[in-house]
Write a protein that holds these residues in place. Structure first.
Motif, PDB file in Angstrom:
ATOM      1  N   VAL A 156     -11.370  60.176  -6.104  1.00 59.24           N
ATOM      2  CA  VAL A 156     -10.013  60.073  -6.431  1.00 59.24           C
ATOM      3  C   VAL A 156     -10.135  60.370  -8.011  1.00 59.24           C
ATOM      4  O   VAL A 156     -11.047  60.090  -8.873  1.00 59.24           O
ATOM      5  N   ALA A 157      -9.372  61.721  -8.305  1.00 60.29           N
ATOM      6  CA  ALA A 157      -9.240  62.078  -9.661  1.00 60.29           C
ATOM      7  C   ALA A 157      -8.042  61.931 -10.457  1.00 60.29           C
ATOM      8  O   ALA A 157      -7.031  61.942  -9.562  1.00 60.29           O
ATOM      9  N   VAL A 158      -7.891  61.805 -11.664  1.00 63.88           N
ATOM     10  CA  VAL A 158      -6.725  61.451 -12.398  1.00 63.88           C
ATOM     11  C   VAL A 158      -6.740  62.137 -13.559  1.00 63.88           C
ATOM     12  O   VAL A 158      -7.624  62.726 -14.128  1.00 63.88           O
ATOM     13  N   GLY A 159      -5.456  62.265 -14.249  1.00 68.21           N
ATOM     14  CA  GLY A 159      -5.342  63.040 -15.448  1.00 68.21           C
ATOM     15  C   GLY A 159      -3.816  62.726 -16.064  1.00 68.21           C
ATOM     16  O   GLY A 159      -3.126  61.596 -15.630  1.00 68.21           O
ATOM     17  N   PRO A 160      -3.310  63.693 -16.990  1.00 65.66           N
ATOM     18  CA  PRO A 160      -2.100  63.527 -17.560  1.00 65.66           C
ATOM     19  C   PRO A 160      -1.117  63.634 -16.571  1.00 65.66           C
ATOM     20  O   PRO A 160      -1.126  64.174 -15.404  1.00 65.66           O
ATOM     21  N   SER A 161       0.109  63.414 -16.944  1.00 69.01           N
ATOM     22  CA  SER A 161       1.533  63.414 -15.953  1.00 69.01           C
ATOM     23  C   SER A 161       1.248  62.657 -14.822  1.00 69.01           C
ATOM     24  O   SER A 161       1.815  63.252 -13.636  1.00 69.01           O
ATOM     25  N   SER A 162       0.870  61.614 -14.940  1.00 68.27           N
ATOM     26  CA  SER A 162       0.495  60.641 -13.688  1.00 68.27           C
ATOM     27  C   SER A 162      -0.362  61.509 -12.706  1.00 68.27           C
ATOM     28  O   SER A 162      -0.104  60.981 -11.357  1.00 68.27           O
ATOM     29  N   ALA A 163      -1.115  62.391 -12.926  1.00 67.03           N
ATOM     30  CA  ALA A 163      -1.759  63.222 -11.910  1.00 67.03           C
ATOM     31  C   ALA A 163      -2.851  62.287 -11.281  1.00 67.03           C
ATOM     32  O   ALA A 163      -3.676  61.476 -11.770  1.00 67.03           O
ATOM     33  N   ILE A 164      -2.787  62.190  -9.882  1.00 65.15           N
ATOM     34  CA  ILE A 164      -3.619  61.522  -8.876  1.00 65.15           C
ATOM     35  C   ILE A 164      -3.990  62.311  -7.770  1.00 65.15           C
ATOM     36  O   ILE A 164      -2.943  62.900  -7.204  1.00 65.15           O
ATOM     37  N   PHE A 165      -5.261  62.793  -7.617  1.00 66.29           N
ATOM     38  CA  PHE A 165      -5.482  63.483  -6.361  1.00 66.29           C
ATOM     39  C   PHE A 165      -6.555  62.836  -5.536  1.00 66.29           C
ATOM     40  O   PHE A 165      -7.477  62.195  -6.236  1.00 66.29           O
ATOM     41  N   THR A 166      -6.629  62.960  -4.324  1.00 66.47           N
ATOM     42  CA  THR A 166      -7.785  62.454  -3.479  1.00 66.47           C
ATOM     43  C   THR A 166      -8.561  63.389  -2.655  1.00 66.47           C
ATOM     44  O   THR A 166      -7.821  64.514  -2.190  1.00 66.47           O
ATOM     45  N   SER A 167      -9.581  63.214  -2.328  1.00 65.21           N
ATOM     46  CA  SER A 167     -10.483  64.117  -1.430  1.00 65.21           C
ATOM     47  C   SER A 167     -11.647  63.269  -0.735  1.00 65.21           C
ATOM     48  O   SER A 167     -12.237  62.393  -1.218  1.00 65.21           O
ATOM     49  N   THR A 168     -12.014  63.740   0.634  1.00 70.06           N
ATOM     50  CA  THR A 168     -13.039  63.215   1.253  1.00 70.06           C
ATOM     51  C   THR A 168     -14.441  63.974   1.064  1.00 70.06           C
ATOM     52  O   THR A 168     -15.353  63.499   1.436  1.00 70.06           O
ATOM     53  N   ASP A 169     -14.217  65.204   0.652  1.00 68.10           N
ATOM     54  CA  ASP A 169     -15.266  66.044   0.518  1.00 68.10           C
ATOM     55  C   ASP A 169     -15.401  66.801  -0.791  1.00 68.10           C
ATOM     56  O   ASP A 169     -16.374  67.469  -0.981  1.00 68.10           O
TER      57      ASP A 169
END
Length: 208
Positions: A156-169
């Motif tokens: 799980v990666a996060v950043g500005p502007s409420s950025a949330i991204f997920t990945s299994t690989d």
């Protein structure tokens, strides 16, 4: 030690410190102007020399017998011991903000703009050895990412502007949906939840 009561230790440096990890039996901290410190107990800290040719150390990561540091200018160091580091890369245009070793690979996150050409770039890089890095697959909504964590078999990666991204690989990413307007600055994974902190003094948690 319980993670609840904290005592301040003297670092012996006046610069900012950005990354910390437990590497080959000791804590290692990195910061401004190539500052690196090591400590066996978290209280007494000793300077570590990188040969005087480092930019600010932004990220420190450890996994198994592997230790990695990434500088502000994209240079990469690998640990021979906690106090002896070998430079693998002399720098790139990558402006990394966070790195983690989990799931059998290093995954670094950072700016979504090339620091020289200002062209858009994928803000995630993946490596199995810390030396050879490749960009993750592009996502139309990628933006700068400040931090990354691994738990429940996913990144799980996060950043500005409420950025949330997920990945299994670490390569293919999915954008998360949140009803927030915050700048996430850091994230950590526990056995059952993720916890992220923001520049607005708020802390958020998620079970998934």
């Amino acid at each position: 030690p319980n993670g609840t009561t904290w005592a301040r230790a003297s670092s012996g440096t006046t610069g900012n410190l950005y990354g910390v990890a437990f590497v080959k039996g000791a804590f290692v901290v990195g910061g401004d102007s190539g500052t690196v410190l090591s400590s066996a107990d978290g209280t007494s800290w000793t300077p570590v020399s990188l040969g005087g040719n480092a930019s600010g150390i932004m990220c420190v990561a450890s996994g198994g017998d592997e230790g990695l540091m990434i500088g502000r200018a994209g240079e990469v160091y690998t640990a021979m011991t906690a106090t002896s580091w070998r430079r693998l890369s002399h720098g790139t245009v990558a402006a990394n903000q966070g790195v983690i070793h989990a799931g059998g690979r290093f995954v670094a996150v950072g700016a979504s703009t090339d620091s020289i050409t200002r062209a858009p770039v994928v803000p995630v890089q993946v490596s199995t050895d810390g030396l050879t890095w490749r960009r993750a697959e592009a996502h139309p909504e990628f933006s700068t990412l400040n931090a990354i964590a691994y738990g429940q078999e996913r990144y799980v990666a996060v950043g500005p502007s409420s950025a949330i991204f997920t990945s299994t690989d670490g390569t293919s990413w999915t954008k998360g949906s949140v009803n927030l307007t915050v700048t996430f600055t850091c994230i950590a994974a526990g056995p059952e939840i993720f916890v992220a902190a923001s520049s607005g003094q708020a802390i958020y948690s998620s079970a998934n």
